[in-house]
Design a protein around this motif. Structure first.
Motif, PDB file in Angstrom:
ATOM      1  N   MET A  87       0.853  -1.177   0.000  1.00 22.50           N
ATOM      2  CA  MET A  87       0.000   0.000   0.000  1.00 22.50           C
ATOM      3  C   MET A  87       0.895   1.234   0.000  1.00 22.50           C
ATOM      4  O   MET A  87       1.945   1.248   0.644  1.00 22.50           O
ATOM      5  CB  MET A  87      -0.898   0.018   1.229  1.00 22.50           C
ATOM      6  CG  MET A  87      -1.810  -1.187   1.369  1.00 22.50           C
ATOM      7  SD  MET A  87      -3.088  -1.271   0.125  1.00 22.50           S
ATOM      8  CE  MET A  87      -4.191  -0.026   0.755  1.00 22.50           C
ATOM      9  N   ALA A  88       0.461   2.272  -0.673  1.00 22.58           N
ATOM     10  CA  ALA A  88       1.237   3.511  -0.709  1.00 22.58           C
ATOM     11  C   ALA A  88       1.489   4.024   0.703  1.00 22.58           C
ATOM     12  O   ALA A  88       2.588   4.491   1.015  1.00 22.58           O
ATOM     13  CB  ALA A  88       0.514   4.558  -1.542  1.00 22.58           C
ATOM     14  N   ALA A  89       0.490   3.903   1.578  1.00 21.90           N
ATOM     15  CA  ALA A  89       0.628   4.385   2.950  1.00 21.90           C
ATOM     16  C   ALA A  89       1.682   3.615   3.737  1.00 21.90           C
ATOM     17  O   ALA A  89       2.251   4.144   4.698  1.00 21.90           O
ATOM     18  CB  ALA A  89      -0.715   4.300   3.677  1.00 21.90           C
ATOM     19  N   ASP A  90       1.948   2.367   3.351  1.00 20.41           N
ATOM     20  CA  ASP A  90       2.909   1.523   4.069  1.00 20.41           C
ATOM     21  C   ASP A  90       4.299   1.536   3.461  1.00 20.41           C
ATOM     22  O   ASP A  90       5.207   0.884   3.974  1.00 20.41           O
ATOM     23  CB  ASP A  90       2.406   0.070   4.099  1.00 20.41           C
ATOM     24  CG  ASP A  90       1.074  -0.066   4.807  1.00 20.41           C
ATOM     25  OD1 ASP A  90       0.783   0.772   5.687  1.00 20.41           O
ATOM     26  OD2 ASP A  90       0.314  -0.995   4.465  1.00 20.41           O
ATOM     27  N   ALA A  91       4.471   2.235   2.363  1.00 21.76           N
ATOM     28  CA  ALA A  91       5.767   2.255   1.664  1.00 21.76           C
ATOM     29  C   ALA A  91       6.806   2.982   2.509  1.00 21.76           C
ATOM     30  O   ALA A  91       6.484   3.922   3.239  1.00 21.76           O
ATOM     31  CB  ALA A  91       5.624   2.946   0.317  1.00 21.76           C
ATOM     32  N   ARG A  98       9.565   9.742  -3.520  1.00 21.21           N
ATOM     33  CA  ARG A  98       9.686   9.802  -4.985  1.00 21.21           C
ATOM     34  C   ARG A  98       8.352   9.809  -5.712  1.00 21.21           C
ATOM     35  O   ARG A  98       8.327  10.037  -6.913  1.00 21.21           O
ATOM     36  CB  ARG A  98      10.536   8.644  -5.479  1.00 21.21           C
ATOM     37  CG  ARG A  98      11.952   8.766  -4.963  1.00 21.21           C
ATOM     38  CD  ARG A  98      12.868   7.793  -5.588  1.00 21.21           C
ATOM     39  NE  ARG A  98      14.141   7.822  -4.873  1.00 21.21           N
ATOM     40  CZ  ARG A  98      15.127   7.023  -5.135  1.00 21.21           C
ATOM     41  NH1 ARG A  98      15.016   6.142  -6.108  1.00 21.21           N
ATOM     42  NH2 ARG A  98      16.239   7.097  -4.448  1.00 21.21           N
ATOM     43  N   VAL A  99       7.266   9.550  -5.000  1.00 23.54           N
ATOM     44  CA  VAL A  99       5.966   9.523  -5.664  1.00 23.54           C
ATOM     45  C   VAL A  99       5.027  10.624  -5.169  1.00 23.54           C
ATOM     46  O   VAL A  99       3.859  10.633  -5.541  1.00 23.54           O
ATOM     47  CB  VAL A  99       5.274   8.139  -5.534  1.00 23.54           C
ATOM     48  CG1 VAL A  99       6.082   7.064  -6.229  1.00 23.54           C
ATOM     49  CG2 VAL A  99       4.987   7.791  -4.104  1.00 23.54           C
ATOM     50  N   THR A 100       5.528  11.542  -4.379  1.00 23.75           N
ATOM     51  CA  THR A 100       4.661  12.594  -3.832  1.00 23.75           C
ATOM     52  C   THR A 100       4.024  13.454  -4.919  1.00 23.75           C
ATOM     53  O   THR A 100       2.915  13.938  -4.752  1.00 23.75           O
ATOM     54  CB  THR A 100       5.437  13.502  -2.858  1.00 23.75           C
ATOM     55  OG1 THR A 100       6.582  14.027  -3.537  1.00 23.75           O
ATOM     56  CG2 THR A 100       5.856  12.748  -1.619  1.00 23.75           C
ATOM     57  N   HIS A 101       4.687  13.630  -6.033  1.00 24.44           N
ATOM     58  CA  HIS A 101       4.184  14.466  -7.126  1.00 24.44           C
ATOM     59  C   HIS A 101       3.259  13.711  -8.087  1.00 24.44           C
ATOM     60  O   HIS A 101       2.774  14.278  -9.052  1.00 24.44           O
ATOM     61  CB  HIS A 101       5.363  15.033  -7.923  1.00 24.44           C
ATOM     62  CG  HIS A 101       6.162  13.981  -8.625  1.00 24.44           C
ATOM     63  ND1 HIS A 101       7.006  13.115  -7.963  1.00 24.44           N
ATOM     64  CD2 HIS A 101       6.206  13.621  -9.922  1.00 24.44           C
ATOM     65  CE1 HIS A 101       7.550  12.289  -8.818  1.00 24.44           C
ATOM     66  NE2 HIS A 101       7.085  12.565 -10.018  1.00 24.44           N
ATOM     67  N   CYS A 102       2.985  12.447  -7.820  1.00 27.84           N
ATOM     68  CA  CYS A 102       2.300  11.586  -8.793  1.00 27.84           C
ATOM     69  C   CYS A 102       0.828  11.320  -8.500  1.00 27.84           C
ATOM     70  O   CYS A 102       0.254  10.405  -9.067  1.00 27.84           O
ATOM     71  CB  CYS A 102       3.037  10.261  -8.887  1.00 27.84           C
ATOM     72  SG  CYS A 102       4.740  10.429  -9.403  1.00 27.84           S
ATOM     73  N   VAL A 104      -0.629   9.956  -5.981  1.00 25.34           N
ATOM     74  CA  VAL A 104      -0.817   8.641  -5.386  1.00 25.34           C
ATOM     75  C   VAL A 104      -1.532   8.827  -4.054  1.00 25.34           C
ATOM     76  O   VAL A 104      -1.172   9.691  -3.258  1.00 25.34           O
ATOM     77  CB  VAL A 104       0.547   7.936  -5.180  1.00 25.34           C
ATOM     78  CG1 VAL A 104       0.384   6.645  -4.414  1.00 25.34           C
ATOM     79  CG2 VAL A 104       1.211   7.679  -6.522  1.00 25.34           C
ATOM     80  N   GLN A 105      -2.559   8.022  -3.821  1.00 28.54           N
ATOM     81  CA  GLN A 105      -3.343   8.092  -2.592  1.00 28.54           C
ATOM     82  C   GLN A 105      -2.890   7.004  -1.614  1.00 28.54           C
ATOM     83  O   GLN A 105      -2.362   5.969  -2.034  1.00 28.54           O
ATOM     84  CB  GLN A 105      -4.833   7.923  -2.913  1.00 28.54           C
ATOM     85  CG  GLN A 105      -5.370   8.951  -3.887  1.00 28.54           C
ATOM     86  CD  GLN A 105      -5.223  10.368  -3.358  1.00 28.54           C
ATOM     87  OE1 GLN A 105      -5.530  10.649  -2.200  1.00 28.54           O
ATOM     88  NE2 GLN A 105      -4.744  11.271  -4.209  1.00 28.54           N
ATOM     89  N   PRO A 106      -3.095   7.203  -0.313  1.00 29.74           N
ATOM     90  CA  PRO A 106      -2.649   6.218   0.689  1.00 29.74           C
ATOM     91  C   PRO A 106      -3.186   4.805   0.466  1.00 29.74           C
ATOM     92  O   PRO A 106      -2.499   3.828   0.764  1.00 29.74           O
ATOM     93  CB  PRO A 106      -3.171   6.791   2.011  1.00 29.74           C
ATOM     94  CG  PRO A 106      -3.330   8.247   1.763  1.00 29.74           C
ATOM     95  CD  PRO A 106      -3.695   8.392   0.314  1.00 29.74           C
ATOM     96  N   ASP A 129     -13.657   4.524  -3.962  1.00 26.52           N
ATOM     97  CA  ASP A 129     -14.208   4.969  -2.676  1.00 26.52           C
ATOM     98  C   ASP A 129     -13.328   4.659  -1.464  1.00 26.52           C
ATOM     99  O   ASP A 129     -13.824   4.242  -0.423  1.00 26.52           O
ATOM    100  CB  ASP A 129     -15.592   4.349  -2.444  1.00 26.52           C
ATOM    101  CG  ASP A 129     -16.546   4.648  -3.584  1.00 26.52           C
ATOM    102  OD1 ASP A 129     -16.479   5.767  -4.116  1.00 26.52           O
ATOM    103  OD2 ASP A 129     -17.327   3.747  -3.942  1.00 26.52           O
ATOM    104  N   GLN A 130     -12.050   4.793  -1.582  1.00 25.72           N
ATOM    105  CA  GLN A 130     -11.122   4.612  -0.454  1.00 25.72           C
ATOM    106  C   GLN A 130     -11.149   3.206   0.158  1.00 25.72           C
ATOM    107  O   GLN A 130     -10.674   3.009   1.266  1.00 25.72           O
ATOM    108  CB  GLN A 130     -11.407   5.648   0.648  1.00 25.72           C
ATOM    109  CG  GLN A 130     -11.314   7.081   0.226  1.00 25.72           C
ATOM    110  CD  GLN A 130      -9.880   7.526   0.022  1.00 25.72           C
ATOM    111  OE1 GLN A 130      -8.945   6.919   0.499  1.00 25.72           O
ATOM    112  NE2 GLN A 130      -9.704   8.617  -0.699  1.00 25.72           N
ATOM    113  N   LYS A 131     -11.743   2.238  -0.550  1.00 28.41           N
ATOM    114  CA  LYS A 131     -11.735   0.885   0.028  1.00 28.41           C
ATOM    115  C   LYS A 131     -10.311   0.357   0.018  1.00 28.41           C
ATOM    116  O   LYS A 131      -9.461   0.790  -0.757  1.00 28.41           O
ATOM    117  CB  LYS A 131     -12.691  -0.045  -0.710  1.00 28.41           C
ATOM    118  CG  LYS A 131     -12.180  -0.546  -2.051  1.00 28.41           C
ATOM    119  CD  LYS A 131     -13.122  -1.583  -2.631  1.00 28.41           C
ATOM    120  CE  LYS A 131     -12.512  -2.164  -3.887  1.00 28.41           C
ATOM    121  NZ  LYS A 131     -13.305  -3.189  -4.489  1.00 28.41           N
TER     122      LYS A 131
END
Length: 173
Positions: A87-91, A98-102, A104-106, A129-131
């Motif tokens: 998950m992006a939030a767990d990266a 490096r992906v803050t500008h892309c 990408v959602q948590p 829907d954030q699932k």
């Protein structure tokens, strides 16, 4: 549920082996994975020929929002340990920075794609829907589909290389 997943895997395998045209294949893979996993969108990033330290998003010709990701040895090692993705939030921070500008959602999930035990790309799934995309069965299903996509995309890249070599050879004649 298992029979449905098997049917999806078999159908995807048959469909994506019909084309070696990268542009056509990318759209097909995105569409089929998005529908199979029931996500909002699927993005594909791969290393292009001669650019092994950069993954670029494969998008339609007219798209102006292309994700670029610089990849170093630490990231490759991380990808190798994340077969079912993350998950992006767990990266880890070195990835997240490096992906803050892309955009990408948590709750987005990245799944590495491999060829010859080397990460050559990423699939990025954005849920509706954030699932969450963190169910163990769903992670395994996504990883299986990623393997199929990896093989098809790698074959298309090899086909592009062969076409380019053939074109070059004809120019020299």
């Amino acid at each position: 549920e298992g029979l449905r997943e098997r049917s999806i895997i078999e159908k995807l395998g048959m469909e994506i082996t019909k084309s070696f045209q990268l542009d056509e294949l990318v759209n097909l893979v995105k569409d089929r994975l998005t529908n199979a996993i029931d996500v909002e969108s699927t993005r594909i990033l791969i290393a292009r020929k001669g650019e092994s330290h950069s993954f670029s998003e494969l998008t339609p010709e007219n798209s102006n929002s292309v994700m670029q990701l610089t990849v170093d040895d630490r990231m490759r090692a991380y990808f190798a340990s994340q077969f079912e993705g993350f998950m992006a939030a767990d990266a880890p921070e070195f990835f997240s920075n490096r992906v803050t500008h892309c955009k990408v959602q948590p709750h987005d999930r990245f799944i590495p794609m491999f060829a010859k035990d080397e990460a050559f790309g990423l699939l990025l799934f954005s849920p509706r829907d954030q699932k969450t995309l963190d169910d163990p069965k769903q992670r395994q299903f996504m990883a299986t589909l990623a393997v199929q996509a990896s093989i098809a995309l790698q074959n298309a890249l090899l086909y592009d290389d062969l076409r380019e070599q053939d074109r070059f050879r004809r120019e020299l004649e």
